[in-house]
Enzyme design. Structure first.
Site, short mmCIF file in Angstrom:
data_model
loop_
_atom_site.label_atom_id
_atom_site.label_comp_id
_atom_site.label_asym_id
_atom_site.label_seq_id
_atom_site.Cartn_x
_atom_site.Cartn_y
_atom_site.Cartn_z
N ASP A 154 0.90 -1.25 -0.13
CA ASP A 154 0.14 0.15 -0.05
C ASP A 154 0.74 1.27 0.05
OD1 ASP A 154 -3.22 1.33 0.67
OD2 ASP A 154 -1.66 1.83 2.41
N GLU A 181 1.70 -0.81 -4.84
CA GLU A 181 0.97 0.70 -4.98
C GLU A 181 1.56 1.91 -4.91
OE1 GLU A 181 -3.32 2.61 -3.99
OE2 GLU A 181 -1.09 2.29 -2.83
C1 NOJ Z 1 -4.22 3.32 -0.79
C2 NOJ Z 1 -5.72 2.32 -0.75
O1 NOJ Z 1 -5.63 1.89 -1.82
C3 NOJ Z 1 -6.57 3.18 0.09
O2 NOJ Z 1 -8.06 2.21 -0.20
C4 NOJ Z 1 -5.99 3.48 0.71
O3 NOJ Z 1 -7.47 3.75 1.30
C5 NOJ Z 1 -4.99 4.02 0.59
N1 NOJ Z 1 -4.05 3.53 0.39
C6 NOJ Z 1 -4.25 4.18 2.63
O4 NOJ Z 1 -4.03 3.03 2.89
#
Ligand code: NOJ
Length: 556
Positions: free
Chosen positions: A219, A280
């Protein structure tokens, strides 16, 4: 230590699985609810593994199911080594991993290293310990600006709206330091320059690797390191929530993050079974994203440039060409994706008149309601195009049913922190997170035995339920099942792309091994090249390809 996937007897794979796998994202809150409380859970997922095996995916990625107060649907973790009781127990996680592996499905779990929950033991200790302590040094606490420290340390804004800093009260009750939270105030950012933080996360990685997971989706993988001195920065007005502009953003894509992933690369490589890391990272160019998948870093990064490309042939050809060039220059596959839990579902997004910045979402008051028929037709064509490309692909739960964005969620039912932190100016992401319909005639469409659902399901989803689509020749579910089977049979994931020119400006056409993929993004039918029809995104394709349709052909 539990069995790893590699320990089981399987036919030899010509390339590591992550180079070509189709990975299905499960959003546990909304996939299947076994307990009946209206929130999906791990036993619910395990009970549906046969459906996933039938669909023909290679792996699942599970969004967070760890202990969490659920202020950001689990992306606010209070214990990285336990399962939240909402979702089940560690034993349920073990059952799920074993059940998936027994069906030949790998399991990727989410890792949230940029921030914890404010209920995490470390943050609670930091609040109690006070300024200058070892406990505060695990997070980004700073004194405020202004005469009495009453102003935040810099001007950074939270991704969810509002200031990225919150002031704490010190032990004696006086207003004290501020802490950084790029997301909700309940999600304090760790200080990754602190070796204690690094060591803690090595332990978290090992904990889940030892339980047998095949990898991690990381993440906010572009956000862990902040520029020294935390200088002011104002993003462009139209920047998507999670990415910045082309300039040097002091909290996104700082060069120091790569050292962390080199460290993790070695740690993960110490385990058998080709385990993998996927970034991500919302970065403004493919060139930058490719830095995350250099040979000694992560194995995959989401191709968000591809996801954000409009339904336009020239733009799609350009993004595919550039992706293949940039990723292969560093020896990595591209990882195609059209939907996830942070963006408007592509069965709606592809019919929007104007693009919406990532994370803002749409709702009943958004101007220009997209036509659902056009959206679904384009989505089916876009998915058929994507699944013909070489590399890996990520699917988001429900896209195989053709689910649209749930636009009409009542204001009072919305839960995304974006909705609250922008004073209801941005709808946020609830519309893509509505619980799945499994059975048309059951309460809650079979999502939960009680019919409960943490977000309301639109009535028109009854017809989209899995049981209504299963075995129906023209359904979206059958289309996905067929595409995945043919993709596997023709080894398209490990193939190579050769463009076919001359079919018109609005056509995207390429050869991948034996299969020719032709997509018509224009408004007029186009003649199809010679060949036997293998699969098409719409029924009745013969000789010509109607607008918003994709066909896969075999040599004549
Ligand atoms: C990316 C995640 O996909 C999202 O859903 C989340 O709110 C943020 N990162 C913070 O962790």
């Amino acid at each position: 230590m539990r069995m790893s996937f590699a320990d089981e007897s399987r036919p030899a794979d010509p390339a590591p699985w992550w180079r070509h796998a189709v990975i299905y994202q499960i959003y546990p809150r909304s996939f299947a609810d076994a307990s009946g409380d209206g929130i999906g859970d791990l036993p619910g997922i395990t009970s549906r593994l046969d459906d996933l095996a039938e669909l023909g995916i290679d792996a699942v990625w599970l969004s967070p199911f760890y202990r969490s107060p659920q202020n950001d649907a689990g992306y606010d973790v209070s214990d990285y080594r336990d399962v939240d009781p909402l979702f089940g127990t560690l034993a349920d996680a073990d059952d799920l991993i074993a059940g998936a592996h027994a069906r030949g499905i790998r399991v990727i779990v989410d890792l949230v290293p940029n921030h914890s929950s404010d209920r995490h033991a470390w943050f609670q200790a930091a609040l109690a310990a006070g300024p200058g302590s070892r406990e505060r040094a695990r997070y980004l606490f700073r004194d405020g600006r202004g005469e009495n420290g009453e102003l935040p340390p810099n001007n950074w804004e939270s991704v969810f709206g509002g200031a990225a800093w919150t002031r704490v009260a010190e032990a004696d009750g006086t207003p004290g330091q501020w802490y950084l939270h790029l997301f909700d105030r309940s999600q304090p950012d760790f200080d990754w320059s602190n070796e204690e933080v690094r060591e803690e996360f090595r332990g978290v990685l090992r904990f889940w690797l030892d339980r047998g997971v095949d990898g991690f989706r990381v993440d906010v993988a572009h956000g862990l390191v902040k520029k020294a001195g935390l200088p002011d920065y104002t993003p462009p007005a139209d920047a998507g929530s999670m990415g910045g502009g082309l300039d040097d953003v002091p909290y996104w894509g700082q060069p120091g993050v790569h050292e962390i992933y080199r460290d993790w690369h070695l740690l993960v490589a110490g385990y058998a079974g080709d385990r993998a890391l996927c970034a991500e990272a919302w970065l403004p160019t493919i060139e930058q994203t490719a830095l995350w998948v250099r040979p000694d870093e992560m194995q995959q990064a989401f191709n968000f440039e591809y996801l954000e490309t409009e339904w336009d042939a020239a733009q799609l050809r350009a993004v595919v060409t550039e992706s293949l060039a940039r990723y292969s220059a560093v020896g990595a596959p591209s990882t195609w994706v059209l939907s996830n839990h942070d963006v408007v579902r592509h069965a709606t997004r592809l019919a929007l008149a104007e693009p919406i910045p990532q994370g803002w979402g749409i709702g009943p008051r958004t101007p220009g309601r997209p036509d659902p028929v056009v959206g679904l037709r384009r989505a089916r064509a876009a998915s058929a195009l994507m699944l013909g490309l070489p590399g890996g692909a990520y699917l988001y739960q429900g896209e195989e049913l053709g689910l649209p964005e749930a636009i009409d969620i009542p204001d009072e039912a919305r839960q995304d922190p974006t909705w609250f932190r922008t004073n209801h100016e941005r709808y946020g992401r609830d519309g893509c997170r509505v619980p799945l319909p499994w059975t048309s005639d059951a309460p809650g469409y079979g999502f939960s035995p009680t019919g409960a659902s943490w977000l309301p399901q639109p009535p028109e989803w009854r017809e989209l339920a899995r049981d209504a689509q299963r075995g129906e020749p023209d359904s979206t579910l059958t289309l996905y099942t067929t595409l995945l089977a043919e993709r596997r049979h023709h080894a398209l994931g490990t193939g190579t792309l050769e463009w076919i020119e001359g079919l018109g400006d609005d056509v995207v056409a390429f050869r991948n091994g034996n299969v020719t993929v032709v997509a018509n993004l224009g408004t007029e039918p186009v003649p199809l090249p010679a060949g036997g029809l293998l699969v098409a995104s719409e029924p009745g394709v013969a000789g010509v390809l109607a607008p918003d349709t994709t066909a896969w052909l075999l040599p004549a």
